[in-house]
Design an enzyme around this catalytic site. Structure first.
Site, PDB file in Angstrom:
ATOM      1  N   LYS A 168      44.563  49.054  35.699  1.00 47.84           N
ATOM      2  CA  LYS A 168      45.146  48.216  36.760  1.00 47.84           C
ATOM      3  C   LYS A 168      45.426  46.865  36.117  1.00 47.84           C
ATOM      4  CE  LYS A 168      44.900  45.326  39.683  1.00 47.84           C
ATOM      5  NZ  LYS A 168      45.792  44.128  39.611  1.00 47.84           N
ATOM      6  N   PRO A 169      46.681  46.648  35.679  1.00 42.61           N
ATOM      7  CA  PRO A 169      46.977  45.362  35.038  1.00 42.61           C
ATOM      8  C   PRO A 169      47.112  44.261  36.073  1.00 42.61           C
ATOM      9  CG  PRO A 169      48.984  46.669  35.195  1.00 42.61           C
ATOM     10  CD  PRO A 169      47.876  47.507  35.794  1.00 42.61           C
ATOM     11  N   GLU A 239      33.776  41.405  31.458  1.00 43.04           N
ATOM     12  CA  GLU A 239      34.140  40.366  30.475  1.00 43.04           C
ATOM     13  C   GLU A 239      34.752  39.224  31.265  1.00 43.04           C
ATOM     14  OE1 GLU A 239      33.381  40.779  27.385  1.00 43.04           O
ATOM     15  OE2 GLU A 239      32.848  42.892  27.481  1.00 43.04           O
ATOM     16  N   CYS A 273      40.015  33.519  27.031  1.00 39.68           N
ATOM     17  CA  CYS A 273      38.639  33.387  27.530  1.00 39.68           C
ATOM     18  C   CYS A 273      37.773  32.646  26.532  1.00 39.68           C
ATOM     19  CB  CYS A 273      38.058  34.757  27.843  1.00 39.68           C
ATOM     20  SG  CYS A 273      38.197  35.917  26.481  1.00 39.68           S
TER      21      CYS A 273
END
Ligand code: NAD
Length: 511
Positions: A168-169, A239, A273
Protein backbone atom coordinates in the site's frame (compact mmCIF):
# COMPACT_ATOMS: atom_id res chain seq x y z
CA UNK A 1 -14.38 -8.42 11.41
CA UNK A 2 -15.52 -4.86 10.58
CA UNK A 3 -14.40 -3.48 7.26
CA UNK A 4 -12.91 -0.01 6.96
CA UNK A 5 -15.32 2.32 5.15
CA UNK A 6 -13.64 3.61 1.99
CA UNK A 7 -15.42 6.05 -0.28
CA UNK A 8 -16.64 4.06 -3.26
CA UNK A 9 -15.22 5.11 -6.65
CA UNK A 10 -13.00 7.76 -5.12
CA UNK A 11 -9.69 8.53 -6.81
CA UNK A 12 -6.33 9.99 -5.97
CA UNK A 13 -4.90 13.00 -7.77
CA UNK A 14 -1.13 12.83 -8.10
CA UNK A 15 0.76 16.13 -8.35
CA UNK A 16 4.25 17.17 -9.34
CA UNK A 17 5.04 19.32 -6.29
CA UNK A 18 7.75 21.24 -8.18
CA UNK A 19 5.12 22.96 -10.37
CA UNK A 20 1.78 21.81 -8.87
CA UNK A 21 0.74 20.15 -12.17
CA UNK A 22 -1.69 17.23 -11.83
CA UNK A 23 0.02 14.25 -13.50
CA UNK A 24 -2.38 11.36 -12.84
CA UNK A 25 -5.69 10.29 -11.35
CA UNK A 26 -5.76 6.78 -9.90
CA UNK A 27 -8.83 4.93 -8.64
CA UNK A 28 -8.83 3.96 -4.99
CA UNK A 29 -9.17 0.32 -3.94
CA UNK A 30 -12.19 -0.35 -1.75
CA UNK A 31 -12.01 -2.62 1.30
CA UNK A 32 -13.73 -5.34 -0.76
CA UNK A 33 -11.06 -5.03 -3.46
CA UNK A 34 -8.32 -5.25 -0.84
CA UNK A 35 -9.97 -8.37 0.57
CA UNK A 36 -10.19 -9.95 -2.89
CA UNK A 37 -6.54 -9.09 -3.63
CA UNK A 38 -5.37 -10.66 -0.37
CA UNK A 39 -7.45 -13.78 -1.09
CA UNK A 40 -5.84 -14.07 -4.51
CA UNK A 41 -2.34 -13.65 -3.06
CA UNK A 42 -3.13 -16.24 -0.41
CA UNK A 43 -4.26 -18.69 -3.10
CA UNK A 44 -0.91 -18.46 -4.92
CA UNK A 45 1.42 -18.12 -1.94
CA UNK A 46 1.80 -21.84 -1.19
CA UNK A 47 3.13 -22.58 -4.69
CA UNK A 48 5.54 -19.68 -4.31
CA UNK A 49 6.75 -21.04 -0.98
CA UNK A 50 7.11 -24.51 -2.49
CA UNK A 51 9.43 -23.17 -5.20
CA UNK A 52 12.04 -22.89 -2.46
CA UNK A 53 14.75 -20.21 -2.27
CA UNK A 54 16.44 -21.42 -5.49
CA UNK A 55 13.22 -21.35 -7.53
CA UNK A 56 12.29 -17.94 -6.15
CA UNK A 57 15.78 -16.64 -6.88
CA UNK A 58 15.19 -17.22 -10.61
CA UNK A 59 12.23 -14.81 -10.58
CA UNK A 60 13.89 -12.31 -8.28
CA UNK A 61 16.98 -12.17 -10.53
CA UNK A 62 14.75 -11.57 -13.57
CA UNK A 63 13.11 -8.75 -11.60
CA UNK A 64 16.55 -7.34 -10.79
CA UNK A 65 17.36 -7.27 -14.53
CA UNK A 66 14.02 -5.61 -15.34
CA UNK A 67 14.68 -2.86 -12.79
CA UNK A 68 18.12 -2.10 -14.18
CA UNK A 69 16.79 -2.20 -17.77
CA UNK A 70 14.07 0.33 -16.83
CA UNK A 71 16.18 2.45 -14.47
CA UNK A 72 15.85 5.71 -16.36
CA UNK A 73 12.08 5.49 -16.81
CA UNK A 74 11.64 4.63 -13.13
CA UNK A 75 13.67 7.76 -12.25
CA UNK A 76 11.40 9.84 -14.54
CA UNK A 77 8.28 8.54 -12.82
CA UNK A 78 9.48 9.04 -9.29
CA UNK A 79 10.86 12.46 -10.11
CA UNK A 80 7.50 13.49 -11.59
CA UNK A 81 5.56 12.65 -8.42
CA UNK A 82 8.08 13.94 -5.85
CA UNK A 83 9.79 16.96 -7.45
CA UNK A 84 13.16 15.41 -6.54
CA UNK A 85 16.40 16.39 -8.20
CA UNK A 86 17.74 13.98 -10.80
CA UNK A 87 20.60 13.04 -8.46
CA UNK A 88 18.11 12.06 -5.74
CA UNK A 89 15.86 10.24 -8.23
CA UNK A 90 18.42 8.05 -9.98
CA UNK A 91 19.65 6.15 -6.91
CA UNK A 92 16.45 4.32 -6.05
CA UNK A 93 16.30 1.74 -8.87
CA UNK A 94 19.95 0.56 -8.66
CA UNK A 95 19.70 0.47 -4.87
CA UNK A 96 16.73 -1.90 -5.19
CA UNK A 97 18.57 -4.08 -7.73
CA UNK A 98 21.41 -4.32 -5.21
CA UNK A 99 18.98 -5.45 -2.51
CA UNK A 100 17.50 -8.12 -4.77
CA UNK A 101 20.96 -9.52 -5.42
CA UNK A 102 21.64 -9.65 -1.68
CA UNK A 103 18.37 -11.23 -0.52
CA UNK A 104 17.94 -13.68 -3.36
CA UNK A 105 21.60 -14.69 -3.15
CA UNK A 106 21.54 -15.27 0.61
CA UNK A 107 18.00 -16.63 1.05
CA UNK A 108 18.90 -20.31 0.79
CA UNK A 109 21.51 -20.10 3.54
CA UNK A 110 19.47 -17.76 5.75
CA UNK A 111 16.29 -19.85 5.49
CA UNK A 112 18.00 -23.21 6.04
CA UNK A 113 16.66 -25.30 8.93
CA UNK A 114 18.73 -24.99 12.08
CA UNK A 115 19.57 -28.00 14.23
CA UNK A 116 19.95 -27.98 17.98
CA UNK A 117 21.31 -30.34 20.61
CA UNK A 118 18.82 -31.45 23.27
CA UNK A 119 19.54 -29.57 26.49
CA UNK A 120 18.73 -32.56 28.70
CA UNK A 121 19.59 -36.29 28.67
CA UNK A 122 15.81 -36.90 28.80
CA UNK A 123 15.67 -35.83 25.13
CA UNK A 124 19.01 -37.24 24.01
CA UNK A 125 17.23 -39.55 21.58
CA UNK A 126 15.51 -36.62 19.80
CA UNK A 127 16.57 -34.90 16.60
CA UNK A 128 15.69 -31.21 17.07
CA UNK A 129 15.35 -28.70 14.29
CA UNK A 130 13.73 -25.35 13.58
CA UNK A 131 12.11 -24.68 10.22
CA UNK A 132 11.32 -21.20 8.96
CA UNK A 133 7.99 -20.85 7.20
CA UNK A 134 6.78 -17.50 5.83
CA UNK A 135 3.80 -15.50 6.98
CA UNK A 136 1.54 -16.19 4.00
CA UNK A 137 0.61 -12.59 3.13
CA UNK A 138 2.72 -9.61 4.19
CA UNK A 139 1.29 -6.08 3.93
CA UNK A 140 3.90 -3.42 3.20
CA UNK A 141 2.62 0.12 3.91
CA UNK A 142 4.92 2.94 2.84
CA UNK A 143 5.42 6.75 2.89
CA UNK A 144 6.17 9.15 0.04
CA UNK A 145 9.82 10.05 0.49
CA UNK A 146 11.32 7.13 -1.50
CA UNK A 147 8.35 6.01 -3.58
CA UNK A 148 10.16 3.25 -5.48
CA UNK A 149 12.77 2.11 -2.95
CA UNK A 150 10.51 2.14 0.13
CA UNK A 151 7.94 -0.37 -1.17
CA UNK A 152 10.68 -2.50 -2.75
CA UNK A 153 13.15 -2.71 0.11
CA UNK A 154 10.75 -4.51 2.41
CA UNK A 155 8.94 -6.45 -0.31
CA UNK A 156 12.09 -8.16 -1.61
CA UNK A 157 13.12 -10.01 1.58
CA UNK A 158 9.46 -10.98 2.17
CA UNK A 159 9.19 -12.45 -1.34
CA UNK A 160 12.56 -14.14 -0.91
CA UNK A 161 11.23 -15.69 2.32
CA UNK A 162 8.32 -17.21 0.37
CA UNK A 163 5.58 -14.79 1.44
CA UNK A 164 3.14 -13.07 -0.91
CA UNK A 165 3.13 -9.27 -0.62
CA UNK A 166 0.50 -6.57 -0.88
CA UNK A 167 2.01 -3.08 -1.02
CA UNK A 168 0.00 0.00 0.00
CA UNK A 169 2.06 2.95 -1.23
CA UNK A 170 1.52 6.51 -0.08
CA UNK A 171 -1.45 8.24 -1.67
CA UNK A 172 0.97 11.10 -2.44
CA UNK A 173 3.26 8.96 -4.65
CA UNK A 174 1.56 5.81 -5.95
CA UNK A 175 3.02 5.91 -9.49
CA UNK A 176 6.47 4.50 -8.69
CA UNK A 177 4.96 1.54 -6.80
CA UNK A 178 2.69 0.93 -9.79
CA UNK A 179 5.87 0.68 -11.90
CA UNK A 180 7.34 -1.79 -9.42
CA UNK A 181 4.38 -4.18 -9.64
CA UNK A 182 4.20 -3.67 -13.41
CA UNK A 183 7.77 -4.95 -13.63
CA UNK A 184 6.91 -8.07 -11.63
CA UNK A 185 4.02 -8.77 -14.02
CA UNK A 186 6.08 -8.03 -17.15
CA UNK A 187 8.67 -10.67 -16.29
CA UNK A 188 5.79 -13.17 -15.96
CA UNK A 189 6.49 -13.95 -12.29
CA UNK A 190 3.88 -15.81 -10.18
CA UNK A 191 1.01 -13.55 -8.98
CA UNK A 192 2.29 -13.14 -5.43
CA UNK A 193 2.95 -9.40 -5.51
CA UNK A 194 0.15 -6.84 -5.79
CA UNK A 195 -0.77 -3.28 -4.96
CA UNK A 196 -3.54 -1.60 -2.96
CA UNK A 197 -4.03 2.03 -3.94
CA UNK A 198 -5.56 4.49 -1.52
CA UNK A 199 -5.24 6.66 1.53
CA UNK A 200 -5.07 5.75 5.22
CA UNK A 201 -8.36 3.85 5.14
CA UNK A 202 -7.03 1.58 2.38
CA UNK A 203 -3.95 1.04 4.56
CA UNK A 204 -6.28 0.12 7.43
CA UNK A 205 -8.08 -2.36 5.14
CA UNK A 206 -4.71 -3.94 4.33
CA UNK A 207 -3.89 -4.18 8.06
CA UNK A 208 -7.25 -5.91 8.53
CA UNK A 209 -6.47 -8.69 6.01
CA UNK A 210 -2.78 -9.57 6.00
CA UNK A 211 -0.76 -11.83 8.33
CA UNK A 212 2.14 -9.44 9.01
CA UNK A 213 2.39 -5.67 8.59
CA UNK A 214 5.66 -4.00 7.64
CA UNK A 215 5.04 -0.28 8.11
CA UNK A 216 7.20 2.72 7.29
CA UNK A 217 5.84 6.16 8.10
CA UNK A 218 5.05 8.53 10.92
CA UNK A 219 5.05 7.58 14.59
CA UNK A 220 1.39 8.63 14.82
CA UNK A 221 0.24 6.20 12.10
CA UNK A 222 2.62 3.50 13.33
CA UNK A 223 0.96 3.56 16.74
CA UNK A 224 -2.51 3.14 15.18
CA UNK A 225 -1.29 0.20 13.12
CA UNK A 226 0.32 -1.41 16.17
CA UNK A 227 -2.99 -1.14 18.06
CA UNK A 228 -4.90 -2.76 15.19
CA UNK A 229 -2.30 -5.50 14.83
CA UNK A 230 -2.53 -6.17 18.57
CA UNK A 231 -6.31 -6.54 18.25
CA UNK A 232 -5.84 -9.02 15.43
CA UNK A 233 -2.89 -10.72 17.18
CA UNK A 234 -0.68 -10.38 14.15
CA UNK A 235 2.91 -9.11 14.25
CA UNK A 236 4.08 -5.83 12.83
CA UNK A 237 7.41 -4.15 12.30
CA UNK A 238 7.41 -0.36 12.47
CA UNK A 239 9.98 1.99 10.90
CA UNK A 240 8.99 5.44 12.16
CA UNK A 241 10.11 9.03 12.42
CA UNK A 242 13.48 10.34 13.49
CA UNK A 243 15.25 13.41 14.82
CA UNK A 244 18.82 12.39 14.17
CA UNK A 245 21.59 14.24 16.02
CA UNK A 246 25.09 14.87 14.64
CA UNK A 247 27.81 15.31 17.28
CA UNK A 248 30.80 17.31 16.04
CA UNK A 249 33.66 16.84 18.50
CA UNK A 250 36.55 19.28 18.78
CA UNK A 251 39.00 16.90 17.08
CA UNK A 252 36.78 16.35 14.01
CA UNK A 253 37.87 16.86 10.43
CA UNK A 254 35.69 19.97 10.11
CA UNK A 255 35.60 19.98 6.31
CA UNK A 256 34.35 16.37 6.22
CA UNK A 257 31.85 17.08 9.00
CA UNK A 258 30.49 20.12 7.14
CA UNK A 259 30.20 18.27 3.83
CA UNK A 260 28.65 15.16 5.40
CA UNK A 261 26.22 17.02 7.64
CA UNK A 262 25.14 19.30 4.79
CA UNK A 263 24.36 16.27 2.63
CA UNK A 264 22.80 14.38 5.55
CA UNK A 265 20.51 17.29 6.37
CA UNK A 266 19.59 18.34 2.84
CA UNK A 267 19.49 15.22 0.65
CA UNK A 268 16.01 14.57 -0.71
CA UNK A 269 15.12 18.05 0.63
CA UNK A 270 15.66 16.72 4.14
CA UNK A 271 12.79 14.29 3.72
CA UNK A 272 14.62 11.22 4.94
CA UNK A 273 13.82 9.44 8.20
CA UNK A 274 17.56 9.42 8.95
CA UNK A 275 18.16 13.08 7.98
CA UNK A 276 20.46 15.03 10.26
CA UNK A 277 17.98 17.22 12.16
CA UNK A 278 20.07 18.52 15.08
CA UNK A 279 23.77 19.41 15.21
CA UNK A 280 25.77 19.68 18.45
CA UNK A 281 29.24 21.24 18.11
CA UNK A 282 31.94 21.49 20.79
CA UNK A 283 32.89 25.09 21.63
CA UNK A 284 36.51 25.08 20.30
CA UNK A 285 35.32 24.37 16.72
CA UNK A 286 31.85 25.94 16.84
CA UNK A 287 32.67 29.18 14.98
CA UNK A 288 34.73 27.43 12.31
CA UNK A 289 32.04 24.77 11.79
CA UNK A 290 29.15 27.25 11.56
CA UNK A 291 31.06 29.53 9.16
CA UNK A 292 31.90 26.67 6.81
CA UNK A 293 28.41 25.14 7.12
CA UNK A 294 26.70 28.39 6.13
CA UNK A 295 29.03 28.79 3.13
CA UNK A 296 28.33 25.23 2.01
CA UNK A 297 24.55 25.45 2.43
CA UNK A 298 24.58 28.85 0.71
CA UNK A 299 26.22 27.28 -2.32
CA UNK A 300 23.47 24.69 -2.88
CA UNK A 301 21.39 25.05 -6.05
CA UNK A 302 17.66 24.55 -5.65
CA UNK A 303 15.01 24.20 -8.34
CA UNK A 304 12.88 22.00 -10.57
CA UNK A 305 15.35 19.58 -12.08
CA UNK A 306 15.11 17.78 -15.40
CA UNK A 307 17.37 14.95 -16.47
CA UNK A 308 20.49 17.08 -16.45
CA UNK A 309 21.51 17.18 -12.77
CA UNK A 310 21.33 20.99 -12.55
CA UNK A 311 20.17 21.21 -8.95
CA UNK A 312 21.18 19.90 -5.53
CA UNK A 313 17.88 20.39 -3.70
CA UNK A 314 14.41 19.72 -5.07
CA UNK A 315 10.87 20.45 -3.98
CA UNK A 316 9.07 19.45 -0.80
CA UNK A 317 6.84 16.45 -1.52
CA UNK A 318 3.64 18.22 -0.42
CA UNK A 319 2.54 21.77 0.46
CA UNK A 320 1.67 20.44 3.93
CA UNK A 321 5.27 19.29 4.44
CA UNK A 322 6.59 22.70 3.28
CA UNK A 323 4.26 24.41 5.75
CA UNK A 324 5.39 22.17 8.59
CA UNK A 325 9.01 23.16 7.92
CA UNK A 326 8.00 26.83 7.80
CA UNK A 327 6.23 26.46 11.14
CA UNK A 328 9.35 25.03 12.79
CA UNK A 329 11.56 27.82 11.45
CA UNK A 330 9.08 30.60 12.28
CA UNK A 331 8.55 29.20 15.78
CA UNK A 332 12.33 29.08 16.35
CA UNK A 333 12.81 32.66 15.11
CA UNK A 334 9.96 33.84 17.34
CA UNK A 335 11.78 32.19 20.25
CA UNK A 336 15.05 34.03 19.54
CA UNK A 337 16.81 31.77 17.00
CA UNK A 338 18.68 33.33 14.05
CA UNK A 339 18.49 32.14 10.44
CA UNK A 340 22.00 32.34 8.93
CA UNK A 341 20.92 31.25 5.46
CA UNK A 342 17.59 30.20 3.89
CA UNK A 343 14.47 30.40 6.00
CA UNK A 344 11.88 31.06 3.30
CA UNK A 345 9.30 28.94 1.45
CA UNK A 346 9.27 29.43 -2.33
CA UNK A 347 6.35 27.81 -4.15
CA UNK A 348 6.65 24.07 -3.59
CA UNK A 349 10.19 24.48 -2.23
CA UNK A 350 11.71 25.41 1.10
CA UNK A 351 15.13 27.05 1.08
CA UNK A 352 18.02 25.09 2.63
CA UNK A 353 18.32 26.65 6.06
CA UNK A 354 20.86 26.95 8.89
CA UNK A 355 19.59 28.04 12.31
CA UNK A 356 21.60 29.03 15.39
CA UNK A 357 20.72 30.23 18.90
CA UNK A 358 18.10 27.49 19.17
CA UNK A 359 17.23 25.90 22.48
CA UNK A 360 16.05 22.42 23.38
CA UNK A 361 12.42 23.37 23.94
CA UNK A 362 11.81 24.53 20.36
CA UNK A 363 9.72 22.52 17.87
CA UNK A 364 12.69 22.42 15.47
CA UNK A 365 14.55 20.36 18.11
CA UNK A 366 11.74 18.36 19.69
CA UNK A 367 9.58 17.40 16.66
CA UNK A 368 10.50 15.74 13.39
CA UNK A 369 10.94 18.50 10.80
CA UNK A 370 11.52 16.40 7.67
CA UNK A 371 12.85 19.35 5.72
CA UNK A 372 16.12 21.00 4.56
CA UNK A 373 16.99 22.60 7.88
CA UNK A 374 20.01 22.32 10.17
CA UNK A 375 19.63 23.78 13.69
CA UNK A 376 23.07 24.04 15.31
CA UNK A 377 23.72 24.10 19.07
CA UNK A 378 27.06 24.87 20.79
CA UNK A 379 28.02 22.43 23.55
CA UNK A 380 30.73 22.66 26.21
CA UNK A 381 32.02 19.13 25.83
CA UNK A 382 31.41 15.54 24.72
CA UNK A 383 29.25 14.76 27.78
CA UNK A 384 26.89 17.64 27.03
CA UNK A 385 26.68 16.60 23.37
CA UNK A 386 25.69 13.07 24.39
CA UNK A 387 23.18 14.28 26.98
CA UNK A 388 21.42 16.56 24.49
CA UNK A 389 21.55 13.97 21.68
CA UNK A 390 19.74 11.54 23.99
CA UNK A 391 17.21 14.15 25.11
CA UNK A 392 14.63 13.19 22.47
CA UNK A 393 11.68 10.86 22.17
CA UNK A 394 13.11 9.76 18.80
CA UNK A 395 16.10 7.43 18.46
CA UNK A 396 16.50 6.33 14.86
CA UNK A 397 20.14 7.05 14.07
CA UNK A 398 22.95 9.48 14.81
CA UNK A 399 26.41 10.49 13.64
CA UNK A 400 29.64 11.27 15.53
CA UNK A 401 32.44 13.28 13.96
CA UNK A 402 35.98 12.87 15.32
CA UNK A 403 39.46 12.07 13.97
CA UNK A 404 39.81 9.53 16.80
CA UNK A 405 37.86 6.44 15.69
CA UNK A 406 38.20 4.79 19.12
CA UNK A 407 36.61 7.87 20.68
CA UNK A 408 33.86 7.80 18.05
CA UNK A 409 33.08 4.18 18.85
CA UNK A 410 33.04 4.92 22.60
CA UNK A 411 30.66 7.85 22.12
CA UNK A 412 28.48 5.74 19.78
CA UNK A 413 27.85 3.24 22.60
CA UNK A 414 26.51 6.00 24.82
CA UNK A 415 24.03 7.30 22.24
CA UNK A 416 20.47 6.03 22.38
CA UNK A 417 19.69 5.25 18.75
CA UNK A 418 19.18 2.24 16.52
CA UNK A 419 22.31 3.13 14.53
CA UNK A 420 25.33 5.39 14.88
CA UNK A 421 27.61 6.29 11.98
CA UNK A 422 31.11 7.47 12.82
CA UNK A 423 32.31 10.20 10.42
CA UNK A 424 29.43 9.46 8.06
CA UNK A 425 25.67 9.85 7.71
CA UNK A 426 23.05 7.22 6.82
CA UNK A 427 25.74 4.65 5.95
CA UNK A 428 23.99 1.94 7.98
CA UNK A 429 20.82 2.35 5.87
CA UNK A 430 22.76 1.11 2.84
CA UNK A 431 24.48 -1.78 4.67
CA UNK A 432 21.92 -4.59 4.72
CA UNK A 433 24.15 -6.84 6.78
CA UNK A 434 23.37 -4.67 9.86
CA UNK A 435 19.90 -3.78 11.17
CA UNK A 436 18.11 -0.54 10.39
CA UNK A 437 15.56 0.13 13.10
CA UNK A 438 14.55 2.80 15.54
CA UNK A 439 14.49 2.79 19.34
CA UNK A 440 12.00 4.68 21.53
CA UNK A 441 9.29 6.36 19.39
CA UNK A 442 11.28 5.70 16.19
CA UNK A 443 10.14 2.15 15.76
CA UNK A 444 9.63 -1.42 16.79
CA UNK A 445 11.65 -4.15 15.11
CA UNK A 446 14.08 -3.52 12.28
CA UNK A 447 14.62 -4.13 8.61
CA UNK A 448 17.78 -5.70 7.16
CA UNK A 449 20.37 -7.13 9.57
CA UNK A 450 21.54 -10.12 7.50
CA UNK A 451 19.71 -13.30 8.40
CA UNK A 452 17.31 -11.50 10.77
CA UNK A 453 16.10 -9.36 7.85
CA UNK A 454 14.56 -12.37 6.10
CA UNK A 455 13.64 -14.46 9.15
CA UNK A 456 11.40 -11.63 10.41
CA UNK A 457 8.96 -12.62 7.65
CA UNK A 458 8.94 -16.24 8.88
CA UNK A 459 7.31 -18.19 11.65
CA UNK A 460 9.74 -20.48 13.40
CA UNK A 461 8.47 -24.06 13.52
CA UNK A 462 10.07 -26.48 15.97
CA UNK A 463 10.28 -30.12 14.84
CA UNK A 464 11.23 -33.01 17.11
CA UNK A 465 11.69 -36.53 15.75
CA UNK A 466 13.08 -39.79 17.19
CA UNK A 467 16.69 -40.62 16.38
CA UNK A 468 16.20 -44.30 17.33
CA UNK A 469 13.24 -46.67 16.93
CA UNK A 470 10.74 -45.47 19.54
CA UNK A 471 9.40 -47.84 22.27
CA UNK A 472 5.65 -48.40 22.56
CA UNK A 473 5.47 -46.39 25.78
CA UNK A 474 7.24 -43.55 27.65
CA UNK A 475 7.93 -43.29 31.40
CA UNK A 476 5.60 -40.29 31.88
CA UNK A 477 2.73 -41.61 29.77
CA UNK A 478 -0.31 -43.18 31.46
CA UNK A 479 -0.83 -44.79 33.85
CA UNK A 480 0.94 -42.37 36.20
CA UNK A 481 3.29 -44.17 38.59
CA UNK A 482 5.70 -43.17 41.33
CA UNK A 483 8.49 -44.96 39.46
CA UNK A 484 7.84 -43.16 36.14
CA UNK A 485 7.57 -39.70 37.71
CA UNK A 486 10.56 -40.47 39.96
CA UNK A 487 12.77 -41.44 37.03
CA UNK A 488 11.88 -38.36 34.99
CA UNK A 489 12.29 -35.94 37.89
CA UNK A 490 15.55 -37.64 38.98
CA UNK A 491 17.06 -36.95 35.56
CA UNK A 492 15.78 -33.33 35.64
CA UNK A 493 17.22 -32.85 39.14
CA UNK A 494 20.50 -34.37 38.08
CA UNK A 495 20.88 -31.85 35.25
CA UNK A 496 19.43 -28.82 37.09
CA UNK A 497 20.83 -29.24 40.60
CA UNK A 498 24.01 -27.62 41.88
CA UNK A 499 25.77 -29.81 44.47
CA UNK A 500 25.32 -33.41 45.51
CA UNK A 501 22.71 -32.57 48.16
CA UNK A 502 20.29 -31.08 45.60
CA UNK A 503 20.93 -33.89 43.16
CA UNK A 504 19.66 -36.11 45.94
CA UNK A 505 22.76 -38.24 46.42
CA UNK A 506 23.44 -37.01 49.99
CA UNK A 507 20.92 -36.81 52.79
CA UNK A 508 20.00 -33.27 53.83
CA UNK A 509 21.72 -32.15 57.03
CA UNK A 510 19.47 -32.01 60.05
CA UNK A 511 19.43 -29.29 62.73
P1 NAD B 1 2.20 8.59 7.25
O1 NAD B 1 2.31 7.88 8.54
O2 NAD B 1 1.29 9.75 7.16
O3 NAD B 1 1.74 7.60 6.09
C1 NAD B 1 2.49 6.43 5.79
C2 NAD B 1 1.57 5.42 5.11
O4 NAD B 1 0.59 4.97 6.04
C3 NAD B 1 0.79 5.98 3.91
O5 NAD B 1 0.78 5.00 2.90
C4 NAD B 1 -0.60 6.19 4.49
O6 NAD B 1 -1.63 6.15 3.52
C5 NAD B 1 -0.70 5.01 5.44
N1 NAD B 1 -1.70 5.14 6.51
C6 NAD B 1 -2.19 6.28 7.08
N2 NAD B 1 -3.08 5.96 8.05
C7 NAD B 1 -3.15 4.61 8.11
C8 NAD B 1 -3.86 3.69 8.92
N3 NAD B 1 -4.69 4.08 9.88
N4 NAD B 1 -3.67 2.37 8.70
C9 NAD B 1 -2.80 1.94 7.75
N5 NAD B 1 -2.11 2.77 6.94
C10 NAD B 1 -2.26 4.09 7.12
O7 NAD B 1 3.70 9.01 6.87
P2 NAD B 1 4.18 9.90 5.64
O8 NAD B 1 3.85 11.33 5.94
O9 NAD B 1 3.70 9.29 4.38
O10 NAD B 1 5.78 9.68 5.70
C11 NAD B 1 6.65 10.46 6.47
C12 NAD B 1 7.04 9.72 7.73
O11 NAD B 1 7.65 8.48 7.40
C13 NAD B 1 8.07 10.47 8.55
O12 NAD B 1 7.71 10.44 9.90
C14 NAD B 1 9.34 9.66 8.33
O13 NAD B 1 10.28 9.77 9.37
C15 NAD B 1 8.81 8.29 8.20
N6 NAD B 1 9.77 7.40 7.55
C16 NAD B 1 10.42 6.46 8.31
C17 NAD B 1 11.39 5.62 7.73
C18 NAD B 1 12.13 4.58 8.54
O14 NAD B 1 12.70 3.67 7.96
N7 NAD B 1 12.17 4.69 9.87
C19 NAD B 1 11.66 5.75 6.37
C20 NAD B 1 10.98 6.70 5.64
C21 NAD B 1 10.03 7.52 6.24
Amino acid sequence: MTESPIEADSEIEVFNPADAAVIARIPVDSAATVRAKVANLRAHQRDWEDLGPRGREVWLRAFQDWILDNESRIADVLQSETGKTRADAVVEAPAVADLIKYWSGHARRYLADTRARPHSPLFAIKALSTNYRPYPVVGVITPWNFPFAAPAMDTIPALAAGAAVLVKPSEVTPLSAIELVKGWREIGAPPVFDLAIGRGDTGAAVTDQVDFVQFTGSTRTGRRIAVRCAERLIPCSLELGGKDPALVLADADIDRAVNGITWGGMVNSGQVCTSVERVYVETPVYDEFVGKLVAKVDSLRQGKDGKDFRFDIGAMATPAQRDLVARHIDDAVAGGARVLTGGTPRGGFYEPTVLVDVDHTMACIREETFGPTLPVIEVADEAEAIRLANDSEFALSASVWTRDTARGLRVARRIEAGAVNVNDVMANAFCVAVPMGGWKQSGMGARFGGRAGILKYCRAQAITAPRLPAPSDEVMWYPSTRLGAGLATAVMRATAARGLRRIGLRAPRRG
